[in-house]
Design a protein around this motif. Structure first.
Motif, PDB file in Angstrom:
ATOM      1  N   ARG A   1      -9.730 -35.635  -5.226  1.00  0.00           N
ATOM      2  CA  ARG A   1      -8.378 -36.023  -4.803  1.00  0.00           C
ATOM      3  C   ARG A   1      -8.034 -35.423  -3.438  1.00  0.00           C
ATOM      4  N   LEU A   2      -8.447 -34.200  -3.221  1.00  0.00           N
ATOM      5  CA  LEU A   2      -8.180 -33.565  -1.930  1.00  0.00           C
ATOM      6  C   LEU A   2      -8.997 -34.213  -0.815  1.00  0.00           C
ATOM      7  N   GLN A   3     -10.232 -34.585  -1.117  1.00  0.00           N
ATOM      8  CA  GLN A   3     -11.090 -35.196  -0.107  1.00  0.00           C
ATOM      9  C   GLN A   3     -10.586 -36.565   0.324  1.00  0.00           C
ATOM     10  N   VAL A   4     -10.179 -37.401  -0.636  1.00  0.00           N
ATOM     11  CA  VAL A   4      -9.699 -38.727  -0.250  1.00  0.00           C
ATOM     12  C   VAL A   4      -8.394 -38.633   0.522  1.00  0.00           C
ATOM     13  N   ALA A   5      -7.702 -37.486   0.404  1.00  0.00           N
ATOM     14  CA  ALA A   5      -6.481 -37.264   1.182  1.00  0.00           C
ATOM     15  C   ALA A   5      -6.792 -36.719   2.573  1.00  0.00           C
ATOM     16  N   GLY A   6      -8.077 -36.511   2.875  1.00  0.00           N
ATOM     17  CA  GLY A   6      -8.472 -36.111   4.228  1.00  0.00           C
ATOM     18  C   GLY A   6      -8.777 -34.646   4.429  1.00  0.00           C
ATOM     19  N   HIS A   7      -8.836 -33.853   3.362  1.00  0.00           N
ATOM     20  CA  HIS A   7      -9.112 -32.428   3.497  1.00  0.00           C
ATOM     21  C   HIS A   7     -10.584 -32.121   3.228  1.00  0.00           C
ATOM     22  N   GLN A   8     -11.060 -31.055   3.815  1.00  0.00           N
ATOM     23  CA  GLN A   8     -12.445 -30.608   3.598  1.00  0.00           C
ATOM     24  C   GLN A   8     -12.477 -29.662   2.409  1.00  0.00           C
ATOM     25  N   VAL A   9     -13.314 -29.970   1.434  1.00  0.00           N
ATOM     26  CA  VAL A   9     -13.404 -29.153   0.227  1.00  0.00           C
ATOM     27  C   VAL A   9     -14.773 -28.494   0.155  1.00  0.00           C
ATOM     28  N   GLN A  10     -14.774 -27.186  -0.005  1.00  0.00           N
ATOM     29  CA  GLN A  10     -16.007 -26.416  -0.174  1.00  0.00           C
ATOM     30  C   GLN A  10     -16.028 -25.824  -1.577  1.00  0.00           C
ATOM     31  N   GLN A  11     -17.222 -25.731  -2.169  1.00  0.00           N
ATOM     32  CA  GLN A  11     -17.351 -25.201  -3.521  1.00  0.00           C
ATOM     33  C   GLN A  11     -17.933 -23.798  -3.507  1.00  0.00           C
ATOM     34  N   LEU A  12     -17.414 -22.961  -4.384  1.00  0.00           N
ATOM     35  CA  LEU A  12     -17.961 -21.630  -4.590  1.00  0.00           C
ATOM     36  C   LEU A  12     -17.988 -21.362  -6.092  1.00  0.00           C
ATOM     37  N   SER A  13     -19.187 -21.283  -6.651  1.00  0.00           N
ATOM     38  CA  SER A  13     -19.346 -20.989  -8.071  1.00  0.00           C
ATOM     39  C   SER A  13     -19.732 -19.522  -8.210  1.00  0.00           C
ATOM     40  N   LEU A  14     -18.877 -18.741  -8.852  1.00  0.00           N
ATOM     41  CA  LEU A  14     -19.108 -17.301  -8.949  1.00  0.00           C
ATOM     42  C   LEU A  14     -20.342 -16.972  -9.783  1.00  0.00           C
ATOM     43  N   ARG A  15     -20.755 -17.873 -10.662  1.00  0.00           N
ATOM     44  CA  ARG A  15     -21.934 -17.609 -11.492  1.00  0.00           C
ATOM     45  C   ARG A  15     -23.211 -17.546 -10.652  1.00  0.00           C
ATOM     46  N   ASP A  16     -23.152 -18.063  -9.412  1.00  0.00           N
ATOM     47  CA  ASP A  16     -24.318 -18.039  -8.530  1.00  0.00           C
ATOM     48  C   ASP A  16     -24.457 -16.716  -7.782  1.00  0.00           C
ATOM     49  N   LEU A  17     -23.441 -15.868  -7.856  1.00  0.00           N
ATOM     50  CA  LEU A  17     -23.519 -14.576  -7.179  1.00  0.00           C
ATOM     51  C   LEU A  17     -24.325 -13.593  -8.025  1.00  0.00           C
ATOM     52  N   PRO A  18     -24.974 -12.605  -7.401  1.00  0.00           N
ATOM     53  CA  PRO A  18     -25.788 -11.640  -8.158  1.00  0.00           C
ATOM     54  C   PRO A  18     -24.940 -10.822  -9.132  1.00  0.00           C
ATOM     55  N   ALA A  19     -25.291 -10.887 -10.399  1.00  0.00           N
ATOM     56  CA  ALA A  19     -24.501 -10.218 -11.437  1.00  0.00           C
ATOM     57  C   ALA A  19     -24.446  -8.712 -11.229  1.00  0.00           C
ATOM     58  N   ALA A  20     -25.570  -8.119 -10.835  1.00  0.00           N
ATOM     59  CA  ALA A  20     -25.603  -6.665 -10.668  1.00  0.00           C
ATOM     60  C   ALA A  20     -24.623  -6.215  -9.590  1.00  0.00           C
ATOM     61  N   ALA A  21     -24.570  -6.947  -8.490  1.00  0.00           N
ATOM     62  CA  ALA A  21     -23.669  -6.586  -7.398  1.00  0.00           C
ATOM     63  C   ALA A  21     -22.209  -6.750  -7.825  1.00  0.00           C
ATOM     64  N   LEU A  22     -21.923  -7.807  -8.567  1.00  0.00           N
ATOM     65  CA  LEU A  22     -20.551  -8.011  -9.034  1.00  0.00           C
ATOM     66  C   LEU A  22     -20.110  -6.896  -9.970  1.00  0.00           C
ATOM     67  N   LEU A  23     -20.961  -6.571 -10.941  1.00  0.00           N
ATOM     68  CA  LEU A  23     -20.599  -5.550 -11.917  1.00  0.00           C
ATOM     69  C   LEU A  23     -20.463  -4.174 -11.279  1.00  0.00           C
ATOM     70  N   ALA A  24     -21.245  -3.939 -10.231  1.00  0.00           N
ATOM     71  CA  ALA A  24     -21.187  -2.647  -9.538  1.00  0.00           C
ATOM     72  C   ALA A  24     -20.082  -2.612  -8.485  1.00  0.00           C
ATOM     73  N   GLY A  25     -19.441  -3.745  -8.266  1.00  0.00           N
ATOM     74  CA  GLY A  25     -18.407  -3.796  -7.235  1.00  0.00           C
ATOM     75  C   GLY A  25     -18.976  -3.580  -5.851  1.00  0.00           C
ATOM     76  N   ASP A  26     -20.187  -4.083  -5.613  1.00  0.00           N
ATOM     77  CA  ASP A  26     -20.891  -3.853  -4.352  1.00  0.00           C
ATOM     78  C   ASP A  26     -20.467  -4.884  -3.307  1.00  0.00           C
ATOM     79  N   ARG A  27     -19.510  -4.518  -2.474  1.00  0.00           N
ATOM     80  CA  ARG A  27     -19.038  -5.417  -1.426  1.00  0.00           C
ATOM     81  C   ARG A  27     -20.045  -5.576  -0.298  1.00  0.00           C
ATOM     82  N   THR A  28     -21.055  -4.699  -0.247  1.00  0.00           N
ATOM     83  CA  THR A  28     -22.035  -4.770   0.837  1.00  0.00           C
ATOM     84  C   THR A  28     -23.153  -5.763   0.528  1.00  0.00           C
ATOM     85  N   ASP A  29     -23.246  -6.220  -0.712  1.00  0.00           N
ATOM     86  CA  ASP A  29     -24.273  -7.215  -1.033  1.00  0.00           C
ATOM     87  C   ASP A  29     -24.060  -8.452  -0.164  1.00  0.00           C
TER      88      ASP A  29
END
Length: 410
Positions: free
Chosen positions: A27-55
């Motif tokens: 719906r956002l795309q047909v209205a002319g906006h650019q939509v990007q996807q970010l799936s958090l499950r694709d991020l490294p689990a160890a870094a997320l659980l450790a709160g590693d912002r430097t990953d």
């Protein structure tokens, strides 16, 4: 145009949350906006659980949030709270990561008991991250979303209609923000009294002219249930087609989960919907397009029905049947004696409409539609033009469609 980040907090690769986010994204795309996807499950689990912002992957994801103009957040609900995956990521964001942004939250769950998860669990966190505007969002019941293995999904009206409304509000917020950021320019000098802006005159003439070439520019047919519904023949590029084509792209893209000529409405050249071989018409009420459909030549005596659509806010009022009636009238005027159409296996509403309107299935109705593919129908037309139930015929000022000189729809 805004860059909108669609952020999924679902831990599953295929989920109702992802299907709902994809639907909103279209719906956002047909209205002319650019939509990007970010799936958090694709991020490294160890870094997320450790709160590693430097990953590197985590840092890149955080940066995408900061750079986006707006966000759509989606999460399943567990124990009346959004997912731990989403919570872990939100904890890694800078304190004002959402500053200056509009955010639309959407959650999915199996029980209405979790319906307040957006307001009581997620919304306060979004405000604490500095969001300028948090949309009303929506809770989608799992049973209102049917998933298919190929990524397609069918949303029940109980989900599709409110999602369209909240997304519409979000779009209005994006448009308002875009206006605020546009540079101001001096207002154009006023035209002398009695003199019209040449550009406006040209634009109006182009629209009116295109309709006149195709047939009745606007034929009013009274609607006993409310305001007058006008039937207007249009050509490619007419602004009245914009909502129809946009909604069809969203609908097909969501149901079939892929991009192809059928879902993008490019499988047929737009010129095929023009006289003498075809027609494209819309129903309008109070200046708004509420339904529409088209015909194109398939054989010497057969036309194909395409692009049948009704606005999601106007359904269950008989407008789909009204469109078919108008197309049948147009087909007879163009010299056709038979109509052919196909609809997709994931469009049971369309199947019911066509069967109720007298179209004969050309497939085994007892078989699983997914094993058939496109579902074909045919209907024989009488030589006489079908009677108009309103008793209103095109006037001499708006001549009827010319006969042919020679010889939901996916």
């Amino acid at each position: 145009m805004s860059v909108v980040l669609s952020l999924s907090g679902s831990p599953s690769a295929s989920s109702r949350t992802n299907a709902v986010l994809a639907h909103i994204g279209r719906r956002l795309q047909v209205a002319g906006h650019q939509v990007q996807q970010l799936s958090l499950r694709d991020l490294p689990a160890a870094a997320l659980l450790a709160g590693d912002r430097t990953d590197p992957q985590v840092a890149a994801a955080v940066q995408r949030v900061v750079e986006a103009d707006a966000l759509v957040l989606g999460s399943p609900v567990y124990q009346a709270a959004y997912s731990g995956l989403l919570k872990t990521f939100l904890d890694l964001l800078p304190q004002n990561a959402f500053r200056g942004k509009a955010v639309l939250p959407v959650v999915t769950g199996g029980s209405p008991a979790h319906v307040l998860a957006v307001d009581y669990a997620l919304r306060p966190v979004l405000h604490s991250l500095g969001a300028d505007h948090v949309g009303p969002g929506w809770f989608v019941l799992a049973r209102h979303v049917r998933l298919y293995p190929d990524g397609g999904a069918v949303l029940d009206p109980e989900a599709a209609t409110p999602l369209a409304e909240v997304t519409g509000g979000f779009l209005r917020q994006l448009d308002a923000r875009a206006l605020l950021t546009q540079p101001t320019t001096p207002a154009p000098s006023a035209q002398p009294t009695g003199t019209a802006d040449p550009a406006s005159v040209a634009g109006s003439a182009a629209v009116a002219g295109s309709a006149a070439v195709a047939g009745p520019a606007a034929v009013a047919r009274s609607d006993a249930a409310g305001p007058v519904v006008r039937v207007r023949v249009v050509r490619d590029g007419d602004p009245a087609l914009a909502p129809l084509l946009a909604e069809l792209k969203v609908e097909y893209g969501t149901r079939y989960g892929r991009v192809n000529p059928n879902t993008e409405l490019t499988e047929v050249d737009a010129d095929e919907f023009h006289e003498p071989n075809g027609v494209f018409l819309v129903l309008e009420r109070d200046g708004h397009t509420i339904a529409g459909g088209a015909l194109r030549r398939k054989a010497a005596d057969t036309a194909e029905v395409k692009r049948v659509w009704t606005d999601h806010r106007e359904r269950r009022q008989g407008l789909g049947r009204r469109v078919l009636d108008e197309l049948e009238r147009a087909a007879v005027r163009l010299g056709y004696r038979r109509l052919y159409l196909t609809t997709g296996p994931r469009q049971p509403e369309a199947v019911a409409l066509y069967r109720a309107a007298g179209y004969r299935p050309q497939f085994d109705v007892a078989a699983d539609p997914e094993t058939i593919g496109p579902l074909a129908f045919v209907k024989e037309l009488t030589a006489a033009i079908p009677a108009d139930p309103t008793g209103t015929e095109p006037t001499a000022a708006a001549p009827a469609l010319r006969p042919a000189l020679a010889g939901a729809d996916r």
